[in-house]
Design a protein around this motif. Structure first.
Motif, PDB file in Angstrom:
ATOM      1  N   SER A  23       0.828  -1.205   0.000  1.00  0.00           N
ATOM      2  CA  SER A  23       0.000   0.000   0.000  1.00  0.00           C
ATOM      3  C   SER A  23       0.860   1.251   0.000  1.00  0.00           C
ATOM      4  O   SER A  23       0.580   2.235  -0.708  1.00  0.00           O
ATOM      5  CB  SER A  23      -0.924   0.001   1.219  1.00  0.00           C
ATOM      6  OG  SER A  23      -1.801  -1.093   1.179  1.00  0.00           O
ATOM      7  N   ALA A  25       3.969   1.455  -1.063  1.00  0.00           N
ATOM      8  CA  ALA A  25       4.618   1.571  -2.375  1.00  0.00           C
ATOM      9  C   ALA A  25       3.644   2.107  -3.426  1.00  0.00           C
ATOM     10  O   ALA A  25       3.965   2.998  -4.239  1.00  0.00           O
ATOM     11  CB  ALA A  25       5.179   0.215  -2.788  1.00  0.00           C
ATOM     12  N   MET A  26       2.438   1.511  -3.412  1.00  0.00           N
ATOM     13  CA  MET A  26       1.430   1.969  -4.369  1.00  0.00           C
ATOM     14  C   MET A  26       1.061   3.434  -4.109  1.00  0.00           C
ATOM     15  O   MET A  26       0.874   4.232  -5.054  1.00  0.00           O
ATOM     16  CB  MET A  26       0.202   1.084  -4.266  1.00  0.00           C
ATOM     17  CG  MET A  26       0.426  -0.333  -4.779  1.00  0.00           C
ATOM     18  SD  MET A  26       0.829  -0.344  -6.552  1.00  0.00           S
ATOM     19  CE  MET A  26      -0.684   0.291  -7.233  1.00  0.00           C
ATOM     20  N   LEU A  28       2.946   5.784  -2.578  1.00  0.00           N
ATOM     21  CA  LEU A  28       4.022   6.673  -3.005  1.00  0.00           C
ATOM     22  C   LEU A  28       4.089   6.788  -4.536  1.00  0.00           C
ATOM     23  O   LEU A  28       4.310   7.868  -5.094  1.00  0.00           O
ATOM     24  CB  LEU A  28       5.356   6.166  -2.440  1.00  0.00           C
ATOM     25  CG  LEU A  28       5.531   6.312  -0.915  1.00  0.00           C
ATOM     26  CD1 LEU A  28       6.820   5.631  -0.465  1.00  0.00           C
ATOM     27  CD2 LEU A  28       5.532   7.773  -0.512  1.00  0.00           C
ATOM     28  N   THR A  29       3.923   5.607  -5.163  1.00  0.00           N
ATOM     29  CA  THR A  29       3.930   5.624  -6.633  1.00  0.00           C
ATOM     30  C   THR A  29       2.816   6.517  -7.167  1.00  0.00           C
ATOM     31  O   THR A  29       2.991   7.311  -8.118  1.00  0.00           O
ATOM     32  CB  THR A  29       3.776   4.194  -7.187  1.00  0.00           C
ATOM     33  OG1 THR A  29       4.833   3.382  -6.676  1.00  0.00           O
ATOM     34  CG2 THR A  29       3.799   4.200  -8.696  1.00  0.00           C
ATOM     35  N   TYR A  30       1.637   6.349  -6.546  1.00  0.00           N
ATOM     36  CA  TYR A  30       0.502   7.151  -7.010  1.00  0.00           C
ATOM     37  C   TYR A  30       0.744   8.642  -6.757  1.00  0.00           C
ATOM     38  O   TYR A  30       0.401   9.502  -7.576  1.00  0.00           O
ATOM     39  CB  TYR A  30      -0.773   6.705  -6.305  1.00  0.00           C
ATOM     40  CG  TYR A  30      -1.992   7.420  -6.872  1.00  0.00           C
ATOM     41  CD1 TYR A  30      -2.516   8.542  -6.221  1.00  0.00           C
ATOM     42  CD2 TYR A  30      -2.578   6.973  -8.042  1.00  0.00           C
ATOM     43  CE1 TYR A  30      -3.610   9.198  -6.740  1.00  0.00           C
ATOM     44  CE2 TYR A  30      -3.677   7.633  -8.565  1.00  0.00           C
ATOM     45  CZ  TYR A  30      -4.195   8.755  -7.916  1.00  0.00           C
ATOM     46  OH  TYR A  30      -5.277   9.389  -8.438  1.00  0.00           O
ATOM     47  N   ILE A  32       3.652  10.100  -6.720  1.00  0.00           N
ATOM     48  CA  ILE A  32       4.589  10.569  -7.759  1.00  0.00           C
ATOM     49  C   ILE A  32       3.860  10.770  -9.089  1.00  0.00           C
ATOM     50  O   ILE A  32       4.021  11.790  -9.776  1.00  0.00           O
ATOM     51  CB  ILE A  32       5.759   9.569  -7.907  1.00  0.00           C
ATOM     52  CG1 ILE A  32       6.594   9.543  -6.621  1.00  0.00           C
ATOM     53  CG2 ILE A  32       6.626   9.952  -9.095  1.00  0.00           C
ATOM     54  CD1 ILE A  32       7.655   8.451  -6.598  1.00  0.00           C
ATOM     55  N   VAL A  33       3.044   9.741  -9.444  1.00  0.00           N
ATOM     56  CA  VAL A  33       2.285   9.843 -10.706  1.00  0.00           C
ATOM     57  C   VAL A  33       1.344  11.041 -10.669  1.00  0.00           C
ATOM     58  O   VAL A  33       1.185  11.789 -11.645  1.00  0.00           O
ATOM     59  CB  VAL A  33       1.514   8.528 -10.970  1.00  0.00           C
ATOM     60  CG1 VAL A  33       0.578   8.697 -12.151  1.00  0.00           C
ATOM     61  CG2 VAL A  33       2.487   7.387 -11.216  1.00  0.00           C
ATOM     62  N   ARG A 405      -7.591  10.069  -7.425  1.00  0.00           N
ATOM     63  CA  ARG A 405      -7.854   9.629  -8.787  1.00  0.00           C
ATOM     64  C   ARG A 405      -9.144  10.275  -9.326  1.00  0.00           C
ATOM     65  O   ARG A 405      -9.191  10.783 -10.453  1.00  0.00           O
ATOM     66  CB  ARG A 405      -7.941   8.104  -8.830  1.00  0.00           C
ATOM     67  CG  ARG A 405      -8.210   7.578 -10.257  1.00  0.00           C
ATOM     68  CD  ARG A 405      -8.272   6.056 -10.307  1.00  0.00           C
ATOM     69  NE  ARG A 405      -6.970   5.497 -10.029  1.00  0.00           N
ATOM     70  CZ  ARG A 405      -6.705   4.640  -9.057  1.00  0.00           C
ATOM     71  NH1 ARG A 405      -7.682   4.270  -8.245  1.00  0.00           N
ATOM     72  NH2 ARG A 405      -5.501   4.153  -8.873  1.00  0.00           N
TER      73      ARG A 405
END
Length: 722
Positions: A23, A25-26, A28-30, A32-33, A405
């Motif tokens: 979660s 990682a997702m 942080l990735t989100y 960044i995105v 989102r």
């Protein structure tokens, strides 16, 4: 029963750790995105804003410049026509006066002698006819004095010109023996304090020498010989049998022309100049610089201005009308130039390029401010959104991810749609309609409302242009209706009397404006008595047309009631003079043909000479005796004369629009060409004769504008038929 806790080292704990790590990682990735998407979205909006502003700027400037140039062309044509009409009326009145002066020199015994006196201070401010002399007043030759005393008969026409307007300075007739008649309200200005009268020699004045050298109507700007103001003098020579007899002169105050030019100036930076055919700066509102008005009226302004201005002046004086960009005193201006054919002068109106561009620049500046504010507001909103997303992520990652989102999707969708909508805007379709998806309550809605307001402004501007064009079309339609009504007043069905075999008649009238002041008429005034009338009313347009219809009705009524043509003219003249506040007048030729005997009885009130053809002969001018114009002076007497029309005879009558038709070089068609044209078709029908004359006139005039009505009538007599 023992409760089991979650063991961090067990499968469940590891799964939770994995889930948490996954979660995180997702998340942080989100994040960044999401940050990359926000940055890309911001750059996209900024790029679209810049492209749209550049597009609107290019389209707006091109459209505004195109509209401005077209408006300048329309305005200079309108302004030139206004000034040209004033010069044409002044010149036309001088030409009418020219005919009367010529008749006085030709037939001096028909005019009584009347006393005329030198200038006097007692007549200050009163329109007075004065005797001017360059040879003194004590020993004036008897012959020269008699000439002036007969010209005094022109006093009513001269006084009417001076009294009509404060800007009409004077009008008079200069002889060749040192004497001249002058009508003005400035008699006291010619008398010195000791009571002596200032000697005046007009023969060395530029308007006098210019008119004599050219042999035609001549306009010239001068500083008054006797008064402390500038004038536009105009003069025309009088010839009798090829010999110069006198020069008729009038003048207008330059202030009057300056007021007309001020009324037609463009914008705050606009000004207008009037340049004579010799390059003199006759009138200008500029007080400094290249186009500054100077008391040195003799200089050619083209020798002092820059090459761009000189080129524009040369084009205007050559007869062109157009718009160009020039430098005036180092500043960029639009110059709209036009040509006045009546005086052969040029009129040029100027307006700065910056003033023309000002509305477009203001609009683009406002749009740029709105765009920058919108981008600034979006930057603030994006930063707040990032903080909120980060805090929500710390609390619950999943909910934060979903909210971010959804929020991103919600923001991108209306902006993309708006970008597509704006990209569809073109020169043909400038509308931007508000959509429900744009009503987000934030900067997106503000941007959409800004585009909507801009679109509405463009629509209103275009609708205003359409409204102006519609009004112009309405005026054109009404003038066309007036033209049809006037045409219906004149006989227009030919052959006019198909049952008659003893004569054939044909007539035509082509007005210079939408409606004209010429008219013709023919009708039976009794058994076998054919009445014919042709006339020319002073002035042009609607007033002249109304005066024409009144005069036509009165003449027709009188001819039906009585057959003495000269008595008819006397009755009509007295009726018009009794109620003629506008001081209009009309030249008339009227005749009654006895179809049994072929005897034509006619009378002429200041009209053109008729042209007659005997059987097996050629057309020749009949120099009949002219009376005074109708409406000029009450209780005038007119004479009648007779012409015997044998079978095969033809008579041609016309208005001055035929011999005075002017080509592009300013030269008249003249009487010699008129007679030549008639004799080309002398054996043809009346209709063919008129069409031949009209064709020759049109060929001679070429592309020059028609300045006077073209009216003709021709009758062919065959004799009484068994």
């Amino acid at each position: 029963m023992k409760k089991h806790s979650v063991n961090s080292k067990g499968i469940a704990g590891k799964m939770i750790k994995v889930f948490i790590v996954f979660s995180l990682a997702m998340g942080l990735t989100y994040l960044i995105v999401f940050a990359v998407q926000l940055t890309g979205l911001h750059n996209l909006i900024k790029t679209d804003e810049k492209e749209q502003l550049e597009f609107v700027a290019s389209q707006s400037e091109e459209t505004m410049m195109s509209i401005a140039e077209e408006n300048l062309r329309v305005r200079i044509k309108w302004a030139t026509d206004r000034v040209d009409d004033e010069f044409w009326i002044a010149g036309h009145e001088l030409k009418m006066l020219q005919n009367q002066v010529e008749d006085i020199y030709k037939n001096p015994d028909n005019y009584g002698r009347k006393a005329v006196y030198p200038p006097s201070k007692d007549n200050a401010g009163v329109a007075t006819l004065q005797l001017l002399s360059s040879i003194g007043y004590d020993n004036i030759p008897t012959e020269a004095m008699e000439e002036m005393e007969r010209l005094v008969n022109l006093e009513p026409m001269l006084k009417e010109f001076v009294s009509r307007s404060d800007f009409n300075v004077d009008i008079g007739v200069a002889g060749l023996k040192g004497l001249a008649l002058d009508m003005d309200k400035l008699s006291d200005k010619k008398v010195l304090d000791d009571g002596s009268i200032i000697p005046v020699d007009v023969s060395d004045q530029p308007w006098y020498t210019g008119a004599v050298e050219r042999g035609e109507l001549f306009f010239y700007p001068i500083h008054s010989l006797l008064y402390d103001f500038d004038e536009v003098a105009f003069a025309v020579p009088v010839y009798v049998d090829g010999e110069l007899k006198a020069v008729i002169q009038g003048s207008l105050k330059t202030d009057y022309i300056r007021e007309e030019l001020e009324n037609s100036k463009l914008g705050e930076t606009g000004f207008t100049v009037l340049i004579s055919d010799q390059g003199q700066l006759a009138c200008s509102s500029k007080t400094s610089g290249e186009l500054m008005y100077s008391e040195d009226l003799e200089r050619d302004i083209r020798e002092y201005v820059n090459p761009q201005l000189k080129e524009a002046i040369d084009k205007a004086l050559s007869g062109e009308t157009g718009v160009t960009r020039v430098l005036v005193d180092g500043k960029d201006y639009y110059a709209a130039y036009g040509y006045s054919r009546s005086c052969k002068w040029a009129q040029i109106s100027f307006i700065s390029v910056d003033e023309v561009k000002h509305p477009t620049n203001e609009l683009l500046a406002d749009m740029n401010i709105l765009s920058e504010k919108s981008l600034s507001d979006q930057n603030i909103a994006f930063k707040k959104a990032a903080v909120i997303v980060l805090g929500a992520f710390v609390i619950i990652v999943v909910i934060a991810i979903i909210l971010v989102r959804n929020a991103a999707k919600k923001r991108v969708r209306p902006i993309s749609k708006m970008a597509e909508h704006v990209s569809d805007i073109s020169r043909e379709n400038m509308s931007f309609e508000m959509d429900d998806s744009y009503k987000t309550g934030d900067e997106i809605q503000l941007l959409a409302e800004s585009f909507g307001a801009f679109s509405e402004s463009i629509h209103k501007y275009l609708n205003g242009i359409v409204s102006i064009m519609s009004e112009k079309q309405r005026v054109t339609t009404e003038l066309a209706l007036a033209n049809r009504i006037q045409a219906d007043m004149l006989p227009s069905k030919f052959p006019a009397f198909p049952e008659r075999k003893d004569f054939n008649i044909y007539a035509s009238m082509t007005p210079a404006k939408e409606v004209g002041g010429d008219f013709y008429d023919f009708f039976f005034a009794g058994d076998d008595k054919l009445a014919m009338v042709i006339a020319d009313v002073s002035g042009k347009g609607i007033p002249a047309a109304m005066f024409m219809m009144m005069a036509k009705t009165m003449i027709q009524t009188q001819l039906v009631a009585k057959y003495d043509v000269h008595k008819v003219l006397e009755e009509v003249n007295n009726s018009i003079c009794s109620n003629n506040r506008e001081k209009m007048f009309v030249t008339v030729w009227v005749g009654i043909l006895d179809l049994n005997s072929g005897l034509l009885t006619a009378s002429n009130a200041g009209h053109e000479y008729p042209i007659f053809k005997k059987p097996d002969g050629s057309f020749e001018i009949i120099k009949d005796k002219h009376g005074f114009v109708i409406g000029g002076k009450k209780n005038m007497k007119y004479t009648k004369y007779e012409i015997q029309m044998d079978p095969g005879s033809k008579l041609f009558v016309y208005t001055d629009g035929v011999p005075e038709a002017m080509n592009e070089d300013g030269k008249l068609f003249g009487m010699e060409r008129t007679v030549t044209a008639l004799n080309k078709a002398k054996d043809a029908s009346a209709e063919t004769i008129l069409k031949t004359v009209e064709k020759d006139v049109r060929d001679y005039v070429g592309s020059a504008e028609q300045f006077d009505d073209l009216t003709m009538l021709c009758i062919e007599y065959f004799g009484k038929q068994e």
